[in-house]
Scaffold this motif. Structure first.
Motif, short mmCIF file in Angstrom:
data_model
loop_
_atom_site.label_atom_id
_atom_site.label_comp_id
_atom_site.label_asym_id
_atom_site.label_seq_id
_atom_site.Cartn_x
_atom_site.Cartn_y
_atom_site.Cartn_z
N ILE A 38 7.49 -21.01 52.26
CA ILE A 38 9.24 -20.68 52.47
C ILE A 38 8.68 -19.13 52.50
O ILE A 38 8.12 -18.84 52.25
CB ILE A 38 10.25 -21.03 51.62
CG1 ILE A 38 10.17 -19.92 50.29
CG2 ILE A 38 10.47 -22.93 51.51
CD1 ILE A 38 11.16 -20.08 50.03
N SER A 39 9.53 -19.02 54.02
CA SER A 39 10.41 -17.52 53.71
C SER A 39 11.01 -16.48 53.03
O SER A 39 11.97 -17.38 52.96
CB SER A 39 9.53 -16.35 55.17
OG SER A 39 9.41 -16.77 56.23
N LYS A 40 10.44 -15.24 52.28
CA LYS A 40 11.47 -14.83 51.51
C LYS A 40 12.81 -14.66 53.11
O LYS A 40 13.93 -14.77 52.46
CB LYS A 40 10.57 -13.54 50.90
CG LYS A 40 10.15 -14.07 49.43
CD LYS A 40 9.32 -13.10 49.42
CE LYS A 40 8.72 -12.71 48.21
NZ LYS A 40 8.19 -11.65 47.50
N GLY A 65 4.14 -12.29 49.25
CA GLY A 65 4.42 -11.19 49.77
C GLY A 65 5.57 -11.88 50.92
O GLY A 65 6.66 -11.65 50.23
N LYS A 66 5.27 -12.66 52.01
CA LYS A 66 6.19 -12.44 53.28
C LYS A 66 6.86 -14.11 53.15
O LYS A 66 7.69 -14.74 52.85
CB LYS A 66 5.95 -12.58 53.86
CG LYS A 66 6.01 -10.57 54.45
CD LYS A 66 6.06 -10.34 55.44
CE LYS A 66 5.93 -8.40 55.91
NZ LYS A 66 6.34 -8.29 57.35
N GLU A 71 10.43 0.42 41.45
CA GLU A 71 11.33 -1.25 41.25
C GLU A 71 12.07 -0.99 42.02
O GLU A 71 12.28 -0.09 43.43
CB GLU A 71 12.74 -0.73 39.89
CG GLU A 71 13.96 -2.03 39.71
CD GLU A 71 13.94 -1.68 39.47
OE1 GLU A 71 14.62 -2.33 38.66
OE2 GLU A 71 14.40 -0.52 38.31
N THR A 72 12.16 -2.02 43.00
CA THR A 72 13.93 -2.71 44.42
C THR A 72 14.17 -3.31 43.79
O THR A 72 14.25 -4.13 43.52
CB THR A 72 12.58 -3.86 45.26
OG1 THR A 72 11.62 -2.90 45.59
CG2 THR A 72 13.47 -3.37 45.91
N ASN A 102 12.16 -8.63 47.81
CA ASN A 102 11.44 -7.56 47.56
C ASN A 102 10.19 -8.34 48.34
O ASN A 102 9.41 -9.61 48.19
CB ASN A 102 10.77 -7.50 46.43
CG ASN A 102 9.51 -6.41 46.21
OD1 ASN A 102 8.94 -6.00 47.07
ND2 ASN A 102 9.74 -5.51 44.88
N ASN A 103 9.41 -8.07 49.60
CA ASN A 103 8.31 -8.55 50.11
C ASN A 103 7.04 -7.96 49.94
O ASN A 103 5.96 -8.46 50.50
CB ASN A 103 8.50 -7.68 51.59
CG ASN A 103 9.81 -8.46 52.81
OD1 ASN A 103 9.87 -9.84 52.05
ND2 ASN A 103 10.02 -8.14 53.79
#
Length: 437
Positions: free
Chosen positions: A432-434, A246-247, A76-77, A215-216
């Motif tokens: 979009i970028s996280k 991911g990102k 978990e993150t 989270n990436n």
């Protein structure tokens, strides 16, 4: 000098002994009372060391329990917020540290908040002053197969002295390149099943907030996750996650941002449908509508070449098998595009009514009759959006293309659709970028 003499007299220093006294002095100056608390100790014969004592720093956090601890599940993150506060009536140096039940944790602070202090600490202003606290965002990732507990602590000391860092504790360093995209103003877990946590539009009172975008990891934000996003300084909309690489996240607008238009319309032969040219009419309207969306990434793609869900073909048959290019389109760079059949299939759509998740066909004409929660609200002159075009043509003829219907299925329609009272809205797809650094 008199104070120093009185203090020396008051302390009996002998070799090999450590003697400490507390001397409280009250100075009255113009009605203002100042209290100073001192400790005295001998470190060697005849040596007297006077320091200010009883300094305190505090950790304030809604994410921690009373012991300043937090439990994190396997794999978990979590991102938590800690406010480090100087509780004293004078400047003080404070530090921050942690201990954990595992060495398989990644813990660091994010650059979007204040820096965590180094091992020697940093100075905070006196309590009540503007600079008496720092708000720090800390990300914790548990790479262990078991749950673990992380406990935080802090010490305070004189502002002109380095703090002694506890030997059995760990310092908190910066996680590079993790500034969360500040244009994400809210996010909610999508749920169209459970009444207690139902969240389809992002505005239901039962919606559960999520920080999955911090989270990436790939798919940390599941398809359907609701993202409220500020696409520019003046526009903000709700979107749904189509995929999370991911990102980067691919999002589709919750609402149609335009009303009724053709997939392709040849001005020289109005009313004639043609799926071999690509969705030029529709895509150009989307690009014009979204050209000011400065907070969306530039999309660069070439239809027939760029893969969407591991497939680049623009033509799909009755079984939604996309194996040929009915058309190709030169490389385009824009802020938004249309969704593809490959992506619609990826989130569950088939040719069976109700197969699409609700968010795919919500906000279309009479969507509530097919299990949706919101109907199309943009209907000038009794014209409604009965679905959303995809980028893909139908391979069975030269006139039809695939679209997401208001009954939650993939079906076919002519490229020229303005001859009907109802048409197809524009649900835009952006990336979009996280995190932006």
């Amino acid at each position: 000098m008199k104070l120093k003499y009185m203090l020396k007299k008051a302390i009996n220093v002998k070799t090999g002994y450590l003697v400490a006294i507390v001397l409280v002095l009250m100075l009255v100056i113009g009605g203002y009372f100042s209290y100073a608390l001192f400790t005295a100790s001998t470190e060697a014969k005849g040596a007297l060391n006077i320091v200010t004592g009883n300094l305190h720093s505090l950790i304030e956090s809604k994410d921690l329990d009373k012991s300043k601890s937090i439990s994190i599940n396997p794999n978990e993150t979590k991102t938590i917020t800690i406010k480090l506060v100087n509780a004293n009536g004078r400047k003080a140096k404070v530090n921050l540290y942690y201990e954990s039940t595992s060495n398989k944790l990644e813990i660091g602070y994010l650059s979007q908040g204040a820096k965590a202090p180094s091992k020697s600490g940093y100075v905070l202003d006196e309590n009540g002053a503007k600079g008496d606290s720092k708000t720090i965002y800390i990300r914790i990732k548990n790479n262990d197969s078991a749950a673990n507990v992380i406990t935080f602590g802090t010490d305070a000391g004189l502002d002109d002295k380095d703090l002694e860092f506890p030997s059995n504790k760990k310092n908190i360093d910066l996680i590079e390149g993790t500034t969360i995209n500040e244009n994400i103003t809210a996010a909610f877990t999508y749920d169209q099943v459970n009444d207690a946590t139902k969240c389809i539009t992002g505005e239901e009172p039962t919606c559960q907030p999520t920080k999955c975008y911090e989270n990436n990891d790939k798919d940390s934000c599941h398809a359907g996750t609701i993202i409220k996003y500020k696409v520019s300084n003046t526009e903000e909309y709700y979107f749904h996650v189509v995929k999370d690489d991911g990102k980067t996240m691919t999002l589709q607008s919750r609402n149609s941002l335009g009303n009724r238009d053709s997939w392709y319309q040849n001005d020289s032969t109005p009313g004639v449908s043609d799926n071999t040219k690509g969705p030029l009419t529709y895509i150009e309207k989307i690009e014009k509508r979204c050209e000011g969306w400065t907070n969306a990434k530039d999309l660069e793609y070439e239809m027939g070449v760029t893969e969407f869900n591991k497939n680049a073909f623009t033509g799909c048959d009755d079984n939604l098998s996309c194996t040929t290019n009915t058309y190709t389109m030169k490389n385009r760079t824009a802020k938004a595009r249309m969704i593809t059949v490959q992506e619609a299939v990826m989130v569950g759509c088939t040719t069976t009514a109700g197969s699409c998740p609700i968010w795919m066909y919500n906000y279309t004409y009479n969507a509530t009759a097919a299990g949706g929660t919101e109907d199309d609200t943009y209907a000038p002159n009794s014209s409604y959006n009965t679905g959303t075009f995809t980028m893909n043509a139908y391979t069975g003829n030269s006139t039809q293309v695939w679209y997401v219907t208001n009954t939650g299925t993939l079906s076919k329609a002519n490229t020229y659709s303005l001859n009907n009272s109802n048409g197809y809205g524009i649900k835009t797809v952006i990336e979009i970028s996280k995190k932006v650094s």
